[in-house]
Design a protein around this motif. Structure first.
Motif, PDB file in Angstrom:
ATOM      1  N   ASN A   1       7.000  -1.488  -1.677  1.00 31.05           N
ATOM      2  CA  ASN A   1       6.859  -2.858  -1.173  1.00 31.05           C
ATOM      3  C   ASN A   1       7.994  -3.202  -0.229  1.00 31.05           C
ATOM      4  OD1 ASN A   1       4.483  -3.387  -2.450  1.00 31.05           O
ATOM      5  ND2 ASN A   1       5.426  -4.377  -4.236  1.00 31.05           N
ATOM      6  N   ASN A   2       9.211  -2.820  -0.631  1.00 29.18           N
ATOM      7  CA  ASN A   2      10.374  -3.099   0.217  1.00 29.18           C
ATOM      8  C   ASN A   2      10.279  -2.373   1.542  1.00 29.18           C
ATOM      9  OD1 ASN A   2      12.260  -4.896  -1.072  1.00 29.18           O
ATOM     10  ND2 ASN A   2      12.192  -3.412  -2.744  1.00 29.18           N
ATOM     11  N   LEU A   3       9.820  -1.095   1.423  1.00 26.50           N
ATOM     12  CA  LEU A   3       9.667  -0.281   2.630  1.00 26.50           C
ATOM     13  C   LEU A   3       8.679  -0.923   3.594  1.00 26.50           C
ATOM     14  CD1 LEU A   3      10.553   2.522   3.798  1.00 26.50           C
ATOM     15  CD2 LEU A   3       8.424   3.423   2.867  1.00 26.50           C
TER      16      LEU A   3
ATOM     17  N   SER B   1       9.963  -3.997   5.199  1.00 22.19           N
ATOM     18  CA  SER B   1      10.995  -3.835   6.240  1.00 22.19           C
ATOM     19  C   SER B   1      10.485  -3.119   7.492  1.00 22.19           C
ATOM     20  CB  SER B   1      12.199  -3.081   5.645  1.00 22.19           C
ATOM     21  OG  SER B   1      11.741  -1.883   5.087  1.00 22.19           O
ATOM     22  N   ILE B   2       9.296  -2.568   7.399  1.00 23.13           N
ATOM     23  CA  ILE B   2       8.739  -1.908   8.596  1.00 23.13           C
ATOM     24  C   ILE B   2       8.167  -2.966   9.531  1.00 23.13           C
ATOM     25  CG2 ILE B   2       6.826  -0.406   9.375  1.00 23.13           C
ATOM     26  CD1 ILE B   2       7.287   1.291   6.919  1.00 23.13           C
ATOM     27  N   GLN B   3       8.589  -2.898  10.834  1.00 18.08           N
ATOM     28  CA  GLN B   3       8.128  -3.885  11.820  1.00 18.08           C
ATOM     29  C   GLN B   3       6.770  -3.531  12.393  1.00 18.08           C
ATOM     30  OE1 GLN B   3       9.866  -6.696  12.730  1.00 18.08           O
ATOM     31  NE2 GLN B   3      11.201  -6.139  11.017  1.00 18.08           N
ATOM     32  N   MET B   4       6.310  -2.347  12.058  1.00 13.13           N
ATOM     33  CA  MET B   4       5.066  -1.839  12.631  1.00 13.13           C
ATOM     34  C   MET B   4       3.861  -2.301  11.782  1.00 13.13           C
ATOM     35  SD  MET B   4       4.195   2.111  13.238  1.00 13.13           S
ATOM     36  CE  MET B   4       5.678   2.458  14.071  1.00 13.13           C
ATOM     37  N   PRO B   5       2.783  -2.728  12.443  1.00 14.39           N
ATOM     38  CA  PRO B   5       1.601  -3.111  11.656  1.00 14.39           C
ATOM     39  C   PRO B   5       0.900  -1.872  11.113  1.00 14.39           C
ATOM     40  CG  PRO B   5       1.537  -4.066  13.861  1.00 14.39           C
ATOM     41  CD  PRO B   5       2.613  -3.022  13.874  1.00 14.39           C
ATOM     42  N   ILE B   6       0.838  -1.788   9.759  1.00 10.50           N
ATOM     43  CA  ILE B   6       0.131  -0.666   9.122  1.00 10.50           C
ATOM     44  C   ILE B   6      -0.844  -1.257   8.092  1.00 10.50           C
ATOM     45  CG2 ILE B   6       0.362   1.416   7.670  1.00 10.50           C
ATOM     46  CD1 ILE B   6       3.262   1.636   8.715  1.00 10.50           C
ATOM     47  N   VAL B   7      -2.077  -0.740   8.084  1.00 12.91           N
ATOM     48  CA  VAL B   7      -3.094  -1.192   7.107  1.00 12.91           C
ATOM     49  C   VAL B   7      -3.691   0.024   6.430  1.00 12.91           C
ATOM     50  CG1 VAL B   7      -5.253  -2.462   6.766  1.00 12.91           C
ATOM     51  CG2 VAL B   7      -3.668  -3.164   8.560  1.00 12.91           C
ATOM     52  N   MET B   8      -3.847  -0.050   5.088  1.00 15.57           N
ATOM     53  CA  MET B   8      -4.498   1.049   4.363  1.00 15.57           C
ATOM     54  C   MET B   8      -5.810   0.532   3.806  1.00 15.57           C
ATOM     55  SD  MET B   8      -1.392   2.573   2.202  1.00 15.57           S
ATOM     56  CE  MET B   8       0.160   2.882   2.961  1.00 15.57           C
ATOM     57  N   VAL B   9      -6.875   1.288   4.079  1.00 20.12           N
ATOM     58  CA  VAL B   9      -8.194   0.916   3.538  1.00 20.12           C
ATOM     59  C   VAL B   9      -8.715   2.060   2.673  1.00 20.12           C
ATOM     60  CG1 VAL B   9      -8.851  -0.642   5.413  1.00 20.12           C
ATOM     61  CG2 VAL B   9      -9.409   1.786   5.587  1.00 20.12           C
ATOM     62  N   ASP B  10      -9.603   1.720   1.759  1.00 24.05           N
ATOM     63  CA  ASP B  10     -10.198   2.789   0.930  1.00 24.05           C
ATOM     64  C   ASP B  10     -11.491   3.267   1.566  1.00 24.05           C
ATOM     65  OD1 ASP B  10     -12.050   0.858   0.367  1.00 24.05           O
ATOM     66  OD2 ASP B  10     -11.410   0.508  -1.700  1.00 24.05           O
ATOM     67  N   ASN B  11     -12.250   4.129   0.785  1.00 20.62           N
ATOM     68  CA  ASN B  11     -13.486   4.685   1.351  1.00 20.62           C
ATOM     69  C   ASN B  11     -14.527   3.620   1.672  1.00 20.62           C
ATOM     70  OD1 ASN B  11     -12.654   7.335   1.424  1.00 20.62           O
ATOM     71  ND2 ASN B  11     -13.391   7.782  -0.666  1.00 20.62           N
ATOM     72  N   ALA B  12     -14.428   2.456   0.943  1.00 22.49           N
ATOM     73  CA  ALA B  12     -15.389   1.383   1.209  1.00 22.49           C
ATOM     74  C   ALA B  12     -14.879   0.441   2.298  1.00 22.49           C
ATOM     75  CB  ALA B  12     -15.648   0.616  -0.088  1.00 22.49           C
ATOM     76  N   LEU B  13     -13.775   0.845   2.913  1.00 20.35           N
ATOM     77  CA  LEU B  13     -13.137   0.113   4.009  1.00 20.35           C
ATOM     78  C   LEU B  13     -12.548  -1.224   3.568  1.00 20.35           C
ATOM     79  CD1 LEU B  13     -15.630   0.812   6.959  1.00 20.35           C
ATOM     80  CD2 LEU B  13     -13.897   2.279   5.981  1.00 20.35           C
ATOM     81  N   THR B  14     -12.277  -1.383   2.238  1.00 19.80           N
ATOM     82  CA  THR B  14     -11.633  -2.623   1.798  1.00 19.80           C
ATOM     83  C   THR B  14     -10.124  -2.463   1.923  1.00 19.80           C
ATOM     84  OG1 THR B  14     -11.700  -1.847  -0.471  1.00 19.80           O
ATOM     85  CG2 THR B  14     -13.452  -3.338   0.171  1.00 19.80           C
ATOM     86  N   VAL B  15      -9.458  -3.567   2.219  1.00 23.06           N
ATOM     87  CA  VAL B  15      -8.015  -3.531   2.490  1.00 23.06           C
ATOM     88  C   VAL B  15      -7.273  -3.273   1.187  1.00 23.06           C
ATOM     89  CG1 VAL B  15      -6.062  -4.858   3.371  1.00 23.06           C
ATOM     90  CG2 VAL B  15      -8.330  -5.165   4.350  1.00 23.06           C
ATOM     91  N   ARG B  16      -6.404  -2.254   1.201  1.00 23.37           N
ATOM     92  CA  ARG B  16      -5.649  -1.927   0.003  1.00 23.37           C
ATOM     93  C   ARG B  16      -4.220  -2.466   0.127  1.00 23.37           C
ATOM     94  NH1 ARG B  16      -6.052   4.165  -0.852  1.00 23.37           N
ATOM     95  NH2 ARG B  16      -7.967   4.184  -2.013  1.00 23.37           N
ATOM     96  N   ARG B  17      -3.626  -2.204   1.234  1.00 22.56           N
ATOM     97  CA  ARG B  17      -2.270  -2.670   1.517  1.00 22.56           C
ATOM     98  C   ARG B  17      -2.125  -2.976   3.012  1.00 22.56           C
ATOM     99  NH1 ARG B  17       1.720  -2.008  -2.318  1.00 22.56           N
ATOM    100  NH2 ARG B  17       1.000  -0.690  -4.035  1.00 22.56           N
TER     101      ARG B  17
END
Ligand SMILES: C[S@@+](CC[C@H](N)C(=O)[O-])C[C@H]1O[C@@H](n2cnc3c(N)ncnc32)[C@H](O)[C@@H]1O
Length: 602
Positions: free
Chosen positions: A474-476, A479-495
């Motif tokens: 969470n801290n990492l 602190s990251i300024q870059m937009p990153i999105v993780m989705v699962d196989n159903a394309l729902t937002v995980r993080r």
């Protein structure tokens, strides 16, 4: 018809053949008067309270009862006598019993009854004759079924003529032993001309073949269909006045009370006991034979019995239990008010349909007369010592038999105890092995428990690690300024990193929602296709995109690999490439300035 009680009764009466008449088969009554009644009465006269008791089962309208009564009265003579005469007339049909009780007959009886008898024993009323009150007083009538109800007892005479011919041989098996039981020693049974005792010729001796008169043989009555009533003694019809009129509505109660009175008056004293000799029921006057002694209360018959009876009683009951047949003890001694009396004890085993337990009816029969010891065997010419020895021998034999019974009982108890002990031992062994099994199971459970505790500790450690890792992640991400999105196989937002929230328009509540449902601030019309392609082909895709302000980005989509190398969604990264061109020109700018400085220095 079914609802009409009167009609049913009439039909029932019609089925019973009530044909009878006074002095039917005169020769029988002549023989009685000449041969049998004189000896009977003579023997009876020796008693302190002489009583002659007779029973006429199946007496129809009473002619046979009154004929017998007349014969007895004639034999007694006109002199006043102490002799008490009691004749019971019974029949299955109520109506004929009513008729018998009234004792009123048409003048057609004149052909059967002599004028002298008519004059002495009847009262003429117009065209009828009524039996004289004196004769009626010695006759008692009742409704009784010889195939189901208990018999009378202590009888000297039974005249059951022309009744057995209507009964099946099966029912004879109940009636004949019953008659044997009901008669006293030396009593007579009279049957009809076409009847006999059949198979039971060992119970009776034919003493007058022509007139079918039998004498009771001195043998034990065999156990037949129980002498116990199957539905109670129905003697409610004793005395017409008792059931008609006021008492009629009292029905069953009246019947029960009448039964009790009759039983206490005529039936011998008896007790019903169980196999353990515990009294379940007292019948009649048992106080003559039983007494309560000081000490703890008991229902044990042997303990209740008067001391002189105990040995004989125990032995007789034991014999009956052992053989499952009636057992009898004749001339058992009992002391009543200081006098020595002899009684007969009979123990009859029986069962009742509702229970599989076995019961015994113990009957105390007072048929044997009271005797003063000194008067006893003088006739046999014995000395007092011989008499005493004889008496002691008899007592010794009874005591021996009783002792034997006690020993056998003890042995049986011992056997039972032994087998109970064996059962307990085997149960004990079973319990022991169950215990051992339980011990093993307990040990297994303990080791499983220990394993579970270790596992639990490991899991809590992992959990801690996970929590730490999550915190770090969470801290990492934060602190990251870059937009990153993780989705699962159903394309729902995980993080998503905080920077991604602006670019892709993701609110904290959108975690778990499909990314394609959100409206991102960057323009990627085929975002869904790109994501699916990456997940399916496992390849990385990259393309240039712009946001709503015209700023340029490079969108990179990579497959998301789990630790065990499985694809579980995709990771989107957005790199600001507008900033890159700015940084390039400032570099150029810095380089130009440096070059200028170098030229100036040269
Ligand atoms: C033919 S009469 C005999 C009357 C008389 N004993 C005589 O010999 O003149 C037969 C009687 O036996 C009676 N009877 C039939 N079965 C009976 C039973 N199971 N118990 C009592 N009485 C019965 C009938 O009701 C009838 O009155």
């Amino acid at each position: 018809m079914r609802d009409n009680k009167k009609e049913i009764q009439a039909l029932f009466d019609d089925l019973l053949i009530n044909v009878t008449r006074f002095f039917r088969d005169e020769a029988v009554f002549r023989a009685l008067k000449k041969r049998f009644l004189p000896t009977l009465l003579k023997n009876k006269r020796k008693d302190r309270q002489p009583e002659l008791r007779a029973w006429v089962p199946g007496c129809a309208s009473g002619e046979e009862v009154y004929s017998l009564a007349i014969c007895i009265l004639e034999t007694l003579g006109r002199k006043p006598s102490k002799m008490r005469i009691q004749i019971f007339g019974t029949d299955l049909s109520e109506s004929v019993i009513e008729h018998a009780r009234l004792g009123i007959y048409s003048n057609a009886i004149e052909k059967d009854v002599s004028p002298a008898r008519l004059k002495r024993f009847f009262v003429k009323r117009d065209s009828t004759y009524q039996i004289h009150r004196n004769v009626r007083d010695i006759c008692t009538f009742a409704r009784q079924n010889i195939t189901a109800d208990p018999p009378f007892s202590r009888l000297d005479l039974i005249s059951c003529r022309n009744v057995l011919i209507y009964l099946s041989p099966e029912l004879h098996k109940r009636c004949i032993p019953q008659f044997h039981y009901a008669l006293t020693a030396g009593g007579y049974l009279i049957l009809g001309p076409a009847e006999s005792v059949g198979l039971y010729d060992e119970l009776f001796k034919l003493v007058d073949k022509k007139n079918k008169i039998y004498a009771k043989a001195a043998v034990t009555t065999p156990r037949t269909a129980d002498l116990i009533p199957q539905r109670g003694l129905e003697l409610s019809h004793f005395g017409t006045r008792s059931t008609v009129g006021a008492g009629a509505h009292l029905g069953g109660d009246l019947l029960k009370v009448a039964d009790r009175i009759m039983l206490s008056a005529y039936a011998p004293a008896a007790v019903v006991i169980d196999q353990d000799m515990h009294v379940q029921q007292f019948r009649g006057r048992t106080d003559l034979f039983l007494e309560h002694t000081p000490g703890p209360a008991t229902f044990n018959l042997v303990q209740l019995a008067r001391p002189t009876l105990a040995a004989d009683l125990r032995a007789t009951i034991h014999r009956a239990i052992k053989t499952d047949k009636p057992a009898r003890k004749e001339r058992a001694k009992v002391k009543l008010s200081g006098r020595s009396n002899e009684i007969n004890i009979q123990a009859v085993p029986f069962r009742i349909p509702a229970s599989d337990k076995s019961w015994l009816l113990v009957i105390f029969d007072e048929t044997t007369k009271a005797t003063k010891p000194e008067k006893l065997p003088r006739a046999l010419g014995k000395t007092a010592t011989e008499r005493e020895v004889g008496e002691l021998r008899r007592e010794l034999a009874a005591a021996k038999e009783s002792l034997q019974a006690i020993i056998e009982e003890q042995e049986a108890t011992n056997e039972e105890l032994k087998s109970s002990n064996e059962e307990i031992e085997s149960s004990n062994e079973e319990l022991q092995s169950t215990n051992e099994e339980l011990e093993t199971a307990k040990e297994e459970l303990q080791s499983t428990n220990e394993e579970l505790t270790t596992l639990n500790e490991e899991l809590s450690n992992r959990n801690l690690e996970m929590m730490q890792l999550t915190g770090e992640l969470n801290n990492l991400l934060a602190s990251i300024q870059m937009p990153i999105v993780m989705v699962d196989n159903a394309l729902t937002v995980r993080r998503a990193t905080p920077a991604a929230r602006t670019a892709f328009n993701i609110l904290p509540t959108d975690i778990g929602r499909p990314l394609t449902e959100l409206r991102p601030n960057i323009d990627v019309p085929d975002l869904e296709n790109v994501l699916r392609e990456v997940i399916e082909t496992l390849g990385t895709r990259e393309r240039k995109v712009t946001d709503q302000t015209g700023r340029k980005y490079s969108l990179r989509v990579r497959p998301y690999r789990t630790t065990d190398n499985k694809i579980d969604g995709a990771v989107l990264t957005l790199i600001d490439i507008d900033g890159d061109s700015d940084r390039g020109s400032s570099k150029k700018r810095k380089r130009g300035a440096r070059e200028k400085q170098e030229v100036t220095t040269e």
